[in-house]
Design a protein around this motif. Sequence first.
Motif, PDB file in Angstrom:
ATOM      1  N   VAL A  16       0.820  -1.211   0.000  1.00  0.00           N
ATOM      2  CA  VAL A  16       0.000   0.000   0.000  1.00  0.00           C
ATOM      3  C   VAL A  16       0.856   1.264   0.000  1.00  0.00           C
ATOM      4  CG1 VAL A  16      -1.764   1.338   1.228  1.00  0.00           C
ATOM      5  CG2 VAL A  16      -1.930  -1.154   1.132  1.00  0.00           C
ATOM      6  N   ASP A  17       1.634   1.466   1.064  1.00  0.00           N
ATOM      7  CA  ASP A  17       2.339   2.736   1.243  1.00  0.00           C
ATOM      8  C   ASP A  17       3.436   2.902   0.204  1.00  0.00           C
ATOM      9  OD1 ASP A  17       0.683   2.741   3.396  1.00  0.00           O
ATOM     10  OD2 ASP A  17       2.253   2.793   4.927  1.00  0.00           O
ATOM     11  N   ASP A  18       3.362   3.979  -0.541  1.00  0.00           N
ATOM     12  CA  ASP A  18       4.284   4.331  -1.623  1.00  0.00           C
ATOM     13  C   ASP A  18       4.200   3.374  -2.803  1.00  0.00           C
ATOM     14  OD1 ASP A  18       5.280   6.751  -0.632  1.00  0.00           O
ATOM     15  OD2 ASP A  18       6.678   5.708   0.680  1.00  0.00           O
ATOM     16  N   THR A  19       3.159   2.539  -2.818  1.00  0.00           N
ATOM     17  CA  THR A  19       2.839   1.715  -3.990  1.00  0.00           C
ATOM     18  C   THR A  19       1.494   2.161  -4.549  1.00  0.00           C
ATOM     19  OG1 THR A  19       4.120  -0.198  -3.233  1.00  0.00           O
ATOM     20  CG2 THR A  19       2.347  -0.626  -4.810  1.00  0.00           C
ATOM     21  N   LEU A  20       0.451   2.106  -3.726  1.00  0.00           N
ATOM     22  CA  LEU A  20      -0.868   2.564  -4.144  1.00  0.00           C
ATOM     23  C   LEU A  20      -1.111   4.029  -3.781  1.00  0.00           C
ATOM     24  CD1 LEU A  20      -2.997  -0.552  -3.087  1.00  0.00           C
ATOM     25  CD2 LEU A  20      -2.162   0.032  -5.377  1.00  0.00           C
ATOM     26  N   GLY A  25       4.946  11.512   0.053  1.00  0.00           N
ATOM     27  CA  GLY A  25       4.519  12.864  -0.295  1.00  0.00           C
ATOM     28  C   GLY A  25       3.581  13.460   0.734  1.00  0.00           C
ATOM     29  N   ALA A  26       2.636  12.643   1.224  1.00  0.00           N
ATOM     30  CA  ALA A  26       1.698  13.126   2.235  1.00  0.00           C
ATOM     31  C   ALA A  26       2.406  13.411   3.546  1.00  0.00           C
ATOM     32  CB  ALA A  26       0.584  12.098   2.444  1.00  0.00           C
ATOM     33  N   ALA A 108      -3.407  10.750  -1.032  1.00  0.00           N
ATOM     34  CA  ALA A 108      -3.797  10.714  -2.440  1.00  0.00           C
ATOM     35  C   ALA A 108      -3.234   9.459  -3.086  1.00  0.00           C
ATOM     36  CB  ALA A 108      -3.291  11.954  -3.176  1.00  0.00           C
ATOM     37  N   LEU A 109      -4.007   8.882  -3.992  1.00  0.00           N
ATOM     38  CA  LEU A 109      -3.514   7.779  -4.796  1.00  0.00           C
ATOM     39  C   LEU A 109      -2.512   8.294  -5.823  1.00  0.00           C
ATOM     40  CD1 LEU A 109      -6.888   5.990  -5.657  1.00  0.00           C
ATOM     41  CD2 LEU A 109      -5.180   5.192  -4.013  1.00  0.00           C
ATOM     42  N   PHE A 110      -1.578   7.456  -6.220  1.00  0.00           N
ATOM     43  CA  PHE A 110      -0.794   7.763  -7.398  1.00  0.00           C
ATOM     44  C   PHE A 110      -1.723   7.729  -8.616  1.00  0.00           C
ATOM     45  CE2 PHE A 110       2.608   6.122  -4.606  1.00  0.00           C
ATOM     46  CZ  PHE A 110       3.520   7.159  -4.718  1.00  0.00           C
ATOM     47  N   ASP A 111      -1.416   8.551  -9.610  1.00  0.00           N
ATOM     48  CA  ASP A 111      -2.296   8.679 -10.770  1.00  0.00           C
ATOM     49  C   ASP A 111      -2.467   7.371 -11.535  1.00  0.00           C
ATOM     50  OD1 ASP A 111      -2.656  11.350 -10.226  1.00  0.00           O
ATOM     51  OD2 ASP A 111      -1.170  12.045 -11.686  1.00  0.00           O
ATOM     52  N   ASP A 189       9.401  -1.554  -2.338  1.00  0.00           N
ATOM     53  CA  ASP A 189      10.667  -1.804  -1.661  1.00  0.00           C
ATOM     54  C   ASP A 189      11.301  -3.056  -2.255  1.00  0.00           C
ATOM     55  OD1 ASP A 189      12.444  -3.068   0.526  1.00  0.00           O
ATOM     56  OD2 ASP A 189      12.068  -1.050   1.314  1.00  0.00           O
ATOM     57  N   LEU A 190      12.496  -2.905  -2.813  1.00  0.00           N
ATOM     58  CA  LEU A 190      13.141  -4.022  -3.505  1.00  0.00           C
ATOM     59  C   LEU A 190      13.342  -5.216  -2.579  1.00  0.00           C
ATOM     60  CD1 LEU A 190      14.570  -5.351  -5.871  1.00  0.00           C
ATOM     61  CD2 LEU A 190      16.638  -4.075  -5.249  1.00  0.00           C
ATOM     62  N   ALA A 191      13.934  -4.985  -1.402  1.00  0.00           N
ATOM     63  CA  ALA A 191      14.270  -6.090  -0.507  1.00  0.00           C
ATOM     64  C   ALA A 191      13.042  -6.623   0.226  1.00  0.00           C
ATOM     65  CB  ALA A 191      15.340  -5.655   0.491  1.00  0.00           C
TER      66      ALA A 191
END
Length: 250
Positions: A16-20, A25-26, A108-111, A189-191
């Motif tokens: 969710v966080d920084d993916t959806l 930013g928030a 906010a959602l990413f566009d 997150d890659l790892a």
Amino acid sequence: MVSVRGLTVRAVLWDVDDTLFDHTGADRAAVLGHLAATGLLSGYVSAEAAWRRWQEVADAQLAALSAGEVDYAGHRRARARAFAGPLGDAEADRWFDAYVARYEAAWALFDDVPPVLDALGGRYRHAVLSNAATTAQDRRLRRLGIRDRFEVVLGADALGRAKPDPEAFRTACRCLGLAPGEVLYVGNDLATDAEAAHAAGLAAVWLDREGARAPGGVPRVRGLDELPALLEGPAPGGVPGPGTGDRPTG
């Protein structure tokens, strides 16, 4: 070469966080606005310095919370006091609550999220696996208007496991009644997300919005608009693999 194509993917499991949604930013907008409103921002050489300090304090206090060294209220109060000084408990609670109000107002959602959920919605089942609390993410997704896109929202508290523990991913698959190889995990997150999901037996895609150097172990996308092609692109021989389909970085 690792490829999503060739596996029978039946469900997409989402971070969710920084993916959806744009958590970073928030968070940045909220803390800088709050520090400015309380007259504390002027104590830093720049807004970036204040933001870096906020991240350092948050990381330290969240680690202490995870280790059981402080409770939830205690970690919030420690974060408030690191910026506002020796506040009493009630004052620290009010200070942090004011930050939280700004943070939630900036959600906010990413566009690229609504279009990809539309594109994949009828073809795959969808669920969420997050290290945040289940109720918190459920509430966030409802506020953002996409909760009904997911069969289930699973937080680390509900599973008793947190990413990158392989059992967190496998338990999520069991909740869906699917084998790990039938589930694709998508996270930023890659790892903790992509490599950990891959190690647990899931298909995995790394969402690399910042354009870091591509790893060799999992496919990556620079935006979620690339995900449908990665899932449903040409058969092996023209398979998207790690780093393919990347947008130009220069």
